[in-house]
Design an enzyme around this catalytic site. Structure first.
Site, mmCIF file in Angstrom:
data_model
loop_
_atom_site.group_PDB
_atom_site.id
_atom_site.type_symbol
_atom_site.label_atom_id
_atom_site.label_comp_id
_atom_site.label_asym_id
_atom_site.label_seq_id
_atom_site.Cartn_x
_atom_site.Cartn_y
_atom_site.Cartn_z
ATOM 1 N N LYS A 17 0.824 -1.215 0.000
ATOM 2 C CA LYS A 17 0.000 0.000 0.000
ATOM 3 C C LYS A 17 0.855 1.262 0.000
ATOM 4 O O LYS A 17 0.642 2.170 -0.789
ATOM 5 C CB LYS A 17 -0.917 0.058 1.235
ATOM 6 C CG LYS A 17 -1.880 -1.081 1.378
ATOM 7 C CD LYS A 17 -2.808 -0.865 2.555
ATOM 8 C CE LYS A 17 -2.135 -0.839 3.916
ATOM 9 N NZ LYS A 17 -1.545 -2.125 4.325
ATOM 10 N N ARG A 92 -9.369 1.901 8.908
ATOM 11 C CA ARG A 92 -8.929 0.568 9.329
ATOM 12 C C ARG A 92 -10.093 -0.271 9.857
ATOM 13 O O ARG A 92 -9.919 -1.438 10.151
ATOM 14 C CB ARG A 92 -7.970 0.758 10.482
ATOM 15 C CG ARG A 92 -6.505 0.454 10.510
ATOM 16 C CD ARG A 92 -5.786 -0.221 9.489
ATOM 17 N NE ARG A 92 -4.512 -0.694 9.961
ATOM 18 C CZ ARG A 92 -3.338 -0.117 9.691
ATOM 19 N NH1 ARG A 92 -3.262 0.961 8.962
ATOM 20 N NH2 ARG A 92 -2.216 -0.658 10.142
ATOM 21 N N ARG A 129 11.763 -6.218 5.034
ATOM 22 C CA ARG A 129 11.485 -4.788 4.839
ATOM 23 C C ARG A 129 12.426 -3.907 5.665
ATOM 24 O O ARG A 129 12.665 -4.156 6.834
ATOM 25 C CB ARG A 129 10.032 -4.521 5.248
ATOM 26 C CG ARG A 129 9.586 -3.101 5.016
ATOM 27 C CD ARG A 129 8.115 -3.033 4.782
ATOM 28 N NE ARG A 129 7.326 -3.116 6.010
ATOM 29 C CZ ARG A 129 6.006 -2.956 6.034
ATOM 30 N NH1 ARG A 129 5.340 -2.723 4.913
ATOM 31 N NH2 ARG A 129 5.349 -3.055 7.168
ATOM 32 N N ARG A 162 11.229 -1.507 11.151
ATOM 33 C CA ARG A 162 10.153 -1.085 12.054
ATOM 34 C C ARG A 162 10.048 -2.066 13.210
ATOM 35 O O ARG A 162 10.107 -3.273 12.996
ATOM 36 C CB ARG A 162 8.825 -1.064 11.298
ATOM 37 C CG ARG A 162 8.662 0.145 10.435
ATOM 38 C CD ARG A 162 7.465 0.037 9.526
ATOM 39 N NE ARG A 162 6.228 -0.372 10.199
ATOM 40 C CZ ARG A 162 5.028 -0.349 9.601
ATOM 41 N NH1 ARG A 162 4.920 0.072 8.349
ATOM 42 N NH2 ARG A 162 3.946 -0.730 10.241
ATOM 43 N N ARG A 173 -0.616 -8.267 13.751
ATOM 44 C CA ARG A 173 -1.156 -7.235 12.852
ATOM 45 C C ARG A 173 -2.033 -7.869 11.772
ATOM 46 O O ARG A 173 -3.054 -7.301 11.394
ATOM 47 C CB ARG A 173 0.000 -6.440 12.218
ATOM 48 C CG ARG A 173 0.638 -5.472 13.206
ATOM 49 C CD ARG A 173 1.990 -4.980 12.747
ATOM 50 N NE ARG A 173 1.932 -4.253 11.499
ATOM 51 C CZ ARG A 173 2.975 -4.119 10.671
ATOM 52 N NH1 ARG A 173 4.134 -4.671 10.961
ATOM 53 N NH2 ARG A 173 2.842 -3.425 9.586
HETATM 54 P P1 AMP Z 1 0.841 0.918 9.277
HETATM 55 O O1 AMP Z 1 2.084 1.699 9.018
HETATM 56 O O2 AMP Z 1 -0.325 1.369 8.443
HETATM 57 O O3 AMP Z 1 1.074 -0.571 9.200
HETATM 58 O O4 AMP Z 1 0.416 1.234 10.787
HETATM 59 C C1 AMP Z 1 1.268 0.926 11.869
HETATM 60 C C2 AMP Z 1 0.453 0.877 13.152
HETATM 61 O O5 AMP Z 1 -0.137 2.169 13.401
HETATM 62 C C3 AMP Z 1 -0.729 -0.080 13.137
HETATM 63 O O6 AMP Z 1 -0.339 -1.405 13.443
HETATM 64 C C4 AMP Z 1 -1.625 0.536 14.216
HETATM 65 O O7 AMP Z 1 -1.135 0.265 15.506
HETATM 66 C C5 AMP Z 1 -1.453 2.030 13.967
HETATM 67 N N1 AMP Z 1 -2.419 2.554 12.975
HETATM 68 C C6 AMP Z 1 -2.140 3.036 11.731
HETATM 69 N N2 AMP Z 1 -3.263 3.439 11.126
HETATM 70 C C7 AMP Z 1 -4.282 3.205 11.987
HETATM 71 C C8 AMP Z 1 -5.688 3.407 11.930
HETATM 72 N N3 AMP Z 1 -6.293 3.911 10.855
HETATM 73 N N4 AMP Z 1 -6.424 3.058 13.016
HETATM 74 C C9 AMP Z 1 -5.834 2.545 14.113
HETATM 75 N N5 AMP Z 1 -4.519 2.326 14.238
HETATM 76 C C10 AMP Z 1 -3.739 2.653 13.187
#
Ligand code: AMP
Length: 215
Positions: A17, A92, A129, A162, A173
């Site tokens: 994404k 989400r 990654r 990360r 996740r």
């Molecule tokens: P990502 O980089 O999109 O994988 O997001 C990393 C982490 O940020 C996720 O595992 C959640 O803990 C938090 N996070 C990101 N976007 C959201 C969202 N829209 N709602 C809730 N938590 C989020």
């Protein structure tokens, strides 16, 4: 006329994404708004928000809707979003999706792009990654390695992994994704705005299909 593009990227963690959203942002000249990047920046700055969300992110859970909605609403009200924007990692869950609709631009044309990749594939990708902390470019030590070991090709900064990319947290996740986010595919399908794209093909081909989807 419905003309302002609002592109929502859906897909499991590691589906691509962020990478595709970045290409599309450059191609269309509209901002990529990544909820995960915004939260990571807050953690990095050790702001009150960052301190509040740090543990949740580390464990692969979701940050509460109220926090996320205020963060996103604030961001999309900035002038650079007035000609459209790309959402990566938001919404989400269903509540976030419904709330997003209440603040979309009046003439917004929503396109939800689902980047499809199997669980096995995303786990493999996330294991390799590496991210650049400076420019945000994402590498993969197995599939798209940087030229110089662990340094960013673009600015030479040392790459990092990360802390929620560890195998254990990735499994969590993915579980969270299946339970909370997967139902959004049906949600946008019912609205007639969903485009599904095979995320397990050469990156350029995925980009090509993404660009075609938003034309
Ligand atoms: P990502 O980089 O999109 O994988 O997001 C990393 C982490 O940020 C996720 O595992 C959640 O803990 C938090 N996070 C990101 N976007 C959201 C969202 N829209 N709602 C809730 N938590 C989020």
């Amino acid at each position: 006329m419905n003309s302002i593009p609002v592109v929502i990227f859906l897909g499991a963690p590691g589906a691509g994404k962020g990478t595709q959203a970045a290409y599309l942002s450059r191609a269309k000249g509209i901002p990529k708004i990544s909820s995960g990047d915004m939260l990571r920046a807050a953690v990095h700055e050790d702001s009150p928000l960052g301190r509040r969300v740090h543990e949740i992110m580390k464990n692969g859970g979701l940050v509460d809707d109220e926090t996320m909605l205020s963060l996103i609403k604030d961001r999309i009200s900035k002038p650079d979003s007035s000609d459209g924007f790309i959402l990566d990692g938001f919404p989400r869950n269903r509540h976030q999706a419904e709330e997003l609709e209440t603040v979309l631009p009046l003439h917004g044309r929503v396109i939800a792009i689902n980047i499809q990749a199997s669980e096995e594939e995303v786990v493999k990708r996330i294991a390799g990654r590496r991210n650049c902390p400076k420019c945000g470019h994402v590498y993969n030590v197995y599939f798209h390695p940087p030229a110089d070991d662990e340094k960013c090709d673009l600015d030479g900064t040392t790459l990092f992994r990360r802390n929620d990319d560890s195998d254990l947290v990735v499994r969590k996740r993915i579980m969270t994704y299946k339970k909370e986010t997967l139902p959004l595919i049906d949600y946008y399908k019912k609205k007639g705005v969903l485009k599904a794209i095979n995320g397990v093909q050469p990156q350029d081909d995925v980009t090509h299909e993404v660009l075609a989807a938003v034309q």
